[in-house]
Design a protein around this motif. Sequence first.
Motif, PDB file in Angstrom:
ATOM      1  N   ASP A   1       0.845  -1.187   0.000  1.00 14.30           N
ATOM      2  CA  ASP A   1       0.000   0.000   0.000  1.00 14.30           C
ATOM      3  C   ASP A   1       0.885   1.244   0.000  1.00 14.30           C
ATOM      4  O   ASP A   1       1.950   1.261   0.622  1.00 14.30           O
ATOM      5  CB  ASP A   1      -0.887   0.046   1.260  1.00 14.30           C
TER       6      ASP A   1
ATOM      7  N   GLY B   1       0.821   5.478   0.755  1.00 17.32           N
ATOM      8  CA  GLY B   1       0.027   6.490   1.461  1.00 17.32           C
ATOM      9  C   GLY B   1      -1.075   5.857   2.280  1.00 17.32           C
ATOM     10  O   GLY B   1      -0.834   4.975   3.099  1.00 17.32           O
ATOM     11  N   THR B   2      -2.333   6.271   2.018  1.00 17.41           N
ATOM     12  CA  THR B   2      -3.473   5.715   2.759  1.00 17.41           C
ATOM     13  C   THR B   2      -3.868   4.321   2.273  1.00 17.41           C
ATOM     14  O   THR B   2      -4.633   3.627   2.941  1.00 17.41           O
ATOM     15  CB  THR B   2      -4.703   6.633   2.627  1.00 17.41           C
TER      16      THR B   2
ATOM     17  N   ASN C   1      -1.747   7.024  -3.292  1.00 23.19           N
ATOM     18  CA  ASN C   1      -2.425   6.156  -2.324  1.00 23.19           C
ATOM     19  C   ASN C   1      -2.782   4.798  -2.928  1.00 23.19           C
ATOM     20  O   ASN C   1      -3.809   4.203  -2.591  1.00 23.19           O
ATOM     21  CB  ASN C   1      -3.686   6.852  -1.804  1.00 23.19           C
TER      22      ASN C   1
END
Length: 191
Positions: free
Chosen positions: A11, A13-14, A22
């Motif tokens: 993954d 970022g978020t 992301n």
Amino acid sequence: MANYYFHPTADQGTGDGLSKANAKQFSTANLNTAEAQASSGDVIYFLNGDFSLSANLAMDAVDGVIYKSLEPLGAKLKTSSSFKYLTFSTDVSVKDFQIEDLNFEITSDSTTVILSGLSHAYSASFNIAASNAVFKAYGATRFYQVSNSVFVPDFTGSDQALFFDTNATGTSFTNCTIFVKATNATEVESV
């Protein structure tokens, strides 16, 4: 959903997959989630890197979805196992990928798959028998529309096939190059 982004290993970022920054870690389950949310015209992007597959990969979003390498030939779909397929049961497009050691199969009638900007080759000598042809499509209404791509199948034995049960009247190749490596092959299908 509008567009979705996958990273090959982790993954970013978020990790929500809604932007390059992301991107979501690629897995079949994560791809299935993105496909379930996709609408016609949406793009499922793959960031640069190797996306390793241990089983066939169904690219089965709704009609009109595009699977695309974010940068041309930056994302590589590959397997180290013999004869894995990218399978299709809906009208989708696959663009700008490197494809290594994988073949293509349409699994549903009334399906047209658009392949564009691909570089397709084998890293090892797979013995491609007719039942494991590069392009497979059982049925009279299953078509490939291929453009601006390079294919380098490696035929090393007998009974080789680039196509298997592919409807020639609906399948097209435009601006493509096919180099057939036929080491020790005794029967290579003519194209």
